[in-house]
Scaffold this active site. Structure first.
Site, PDB file in Angstrom:
ATOM      1  N   LYS A  49       0.819  -1.209   0.000  1.00 49.68           N
ATOM      2  CA  LYS A  49       0.000   0.000   0.000  1.00 49.68           C
ATOM      3  C   LYS A  49       0.855   1.263   0.000  1.00 49.68           C
ATOM      4  CE  LYS A  49      -3.402  -2.848  -0.011  1.00 49.68           C
ATOM      5  NZ  LYS A  49      -2.835  -4.104   0.456  1.00 49.68           N
ATOM      6  N   TYR A 262     -11.284 -15.533   3.260  1.00 47.95           N
ATOM      7  CA  TYR A 262     -10.324 -14.457   3.533  1.00 47.95           C
ATOM      8  C   TYR A 262      -9.818 -14.523   4.979  1.00 47.95           C
ATOM      9  CZ  TYR A 262      -8.497  -9.737   4.294  1.00 47.95           C
ATOM     10  OH  TYR A 262      -7.697  -8.674   4.626  1.00 47.95           O
ATOM     11  N   TYR A 288      -2.103 -12.809   3.200  1.00 47.92           N
ATOM     12  CA  TYR A 288      -1.810 -12.529   1.785  1.00 47.92           C
ATOM     13  C   TYR A 288      -0.596 -13.314   1.271  1.00 47.92           C
ATOM     14  CZ  TYR A 288      -4.991  -8.561   2.321  1.00 47.92           C
ATOM     15  OH  TYR A 288      -6.090  -7.780   2.548  1.00 47.92           O
TER      16      TYR A 288
HETATM   17  C1  LIG Z   1      -3.544  -5.381   0.297  1.00 45.28           C
HETATM   18  C2  LIG Z   1      -2.524  -6.463   0.299  1.00 45.28           C
HETATM   19  C3  LIG Z   1      -2.364  -7.337  -0.799  1.00 45.28           C
HETATM   20  C4  LIG Z   1      -3.280  -7.321  -1.989  1.00 45.28           C
HETATM   21  O1  LIG Z   1      -3.031  -6.279  -2.867  1.00 45.28           O
HETATM   22  P1  LIG Z   1      -4.242  -5.704  -3.735  1.00 45.28           P
HETATM   23  O2  LIG Z   1      -3.660  -4.576  -4.475  1.00 45.28           O
HETATM   24  O3  LIG Z   1      -5.304  -5.306  -2.756  1.00 45.28           O
HETATM   25  O4  LIG Z   1      -4.730  -6.795  -4.623  1.00 45.28           O
HETATM   26  C5  LIG Z   1      -1.352  -8.256  -0.765  1.00 45.28           C
HETATM   27  N1  LIG Z   1      -0.536  -8.364   0.307  1.00 45.28           N
HETATM   28  C6  LIG Z   1      -0.668  -7.572   1.385  1.00 45.28           C
HETATM   29  C7  LIG Z   1       0.249  -7.780   2.519  1.00 45.28           C
HETATM   30  C8  LIG Z   1      -1.660  -6.597   1.422  1.00 45.28           C
HETATM   31  O5  LIG Z   1      -1.792  -5.826   2.504  1.00 45.28           O
END
Ligand SMILES: *Cc1c(COP(=O)(O)O)cnc(C)c1O
Length: 333
Positions: A49, A262, A288
């Site tokens: 992000k 999720y 993730y």
């Molecule tokens: C938000 C996030 C993702 C996913 O990325 P997107 O752009 O939302 O698809 C992957 N890994 C982490 C650690 C995240 O915080």
């Protein structure tokens, strides 16, 4: 894309490293795997992000905003980094969180602890089926009545502006690939709100790169995730003037590693987190990157790559959440 056209703040000193995972690759006996350390991006604890926020916050400042409002899960990395960017810029930040099925714990650790530590001006928790956009708009209207101005950032920062961050990342990878003399055949990333995958695809296409992107889903089935990425890819292409050059067929998502849902742990995720920790001393997160790495391991075992392929795994961050899953890891070790 002409990057000069878009204003950008800078939250990271230079390019994030690309490292070769020699022991990890050998252990799997497949292609050579490399890792792009976007977990080392700037702002509190890093993660993907940060790249999106470089463009989003520049846009907010240009529009004269004094407050960033965004939303996400109670363990949202995106909320943590939006708040950190606000702090860095002297802006206020308000968060809308969706209540987890297990109920909201006011003293939850991980990212949630950091929301308090970095001083979010307001944290509003709404029911899981509540409308986060509507809640953000209400907060913005309340600020407007006080003569303030809010900038709303959607879930995961995945607007067209936020997606520019991963177009820039694709350029960075292309540059590093030239310097290292390593052409990457595949880039593998977790995919959720879609900005990371859509931005990488758009950025590689803009450079006529031959790297193809594989998204590993963390929440949706294949069809809905591919549609989500395609829609954002098209709107971003239009936004940057690349229209017509980005076929929807560039979008490939794998949904076999989501598990029950999720943020719900899977045995494959635990194995992936342990394997990278024990072969390379690199930490992943359970929500993730752990599932994305489980996807990469699964694809390697399935013979989806040739031995001579070079595969770049994108480490998108998220490690603060690791510590909130201590029980999962202790029970599987
Ligand atoms: C938000 C996030 C993702 C996913 O990325 P997107 O752009 O939302 O698809 C992957 N890994 C982490 C650690 C995240 O915080």
């Amino acid at each position: 894309m002409n990057p000069i056209r878009f204003e950008r703040r800078r939250y990271t000193g230079g390019a994030t490293p690309i490292e070769r995972l020699a022991r990890f690759s050998e252990c799997l006996g497949g292609p050579t795997v490399y890792i792009k350390r976007d977990d080392q991006l700037g702002l509190a604890a890093g993660g993907n992000k940060t790249r999106k926020l470089e463009y989003l916050v520049a846009d907010a400042i240009k529009q004269g905003a004094d407050t960033l409002i965004t939303c996400g899960a109670v363990q949202s990395n995106h909320c943590r980094l939006t708040l950190a960017a606000a702090v860095r810029e002297g802006l206020s930040c308000q968060l809308v969180l969706s209540e987890p099925e297990t109920g909201y714990q006011p003293h939850a650790s991980g990212n949630h602890l950091l929301f308090h530590l970095m001083g979010a001006e307001k944290i509003e928790v709404i029911p899981a089926d509540g409308d986060m956009q509507e809640s953000m708009e209400k907060l913005a209207a309340a600020l407007e009545r006080e003569g303030r101005k809010a900038y709303l950032i959607p879930v995961g920062g995945s607007s067209e502006v936020g997606t520019l961050g991963y177009m820039a990342c694709a350029e960075e990878i292309e540059q590093q690939s030239l310097e290292l003399g390593i052409p990457f055949d595949y880039v593998v990333t977790a995919t959720g709100s879609a900005g990371t995958q859509a931005g990488l695809i758009a950025g590689f296409a803009a450079r006529q790169s031959s790297s193809s992107v594989i998204g590993i889903n963390v929440s949706r089935d294949r069809e809905s995730q591919e549609k989500k990425v395609q829609e954002l890819l098209l709107s971003t292409a239009e936004f940057v003037g690349l229209k017509g050059e980005l076929p929807a067929s560039l979008v490939r998502c794998e949904d076999e590693y989501v598990g029950p849902g999720y943020a719900i742990p899977t045995a494959e995720m635990v194995e992936a987190v342990k394997l990278l920790a024990r072969t390379e001393g690199i930490l992943l997160d359970p929500v993730y990157t752990g599932k994305a790495m489980a996807g990469l391991i699964g694809l390697i075992r399935r013979g989806a790559f040739r031995k001579e392929d070079r595969v770049l795994f994108l480490h998108t961050g998220g490690t603060p959440a690791l510590y909130t899953y201590a029980d999962t890891f202790f029970s599987e070790m």
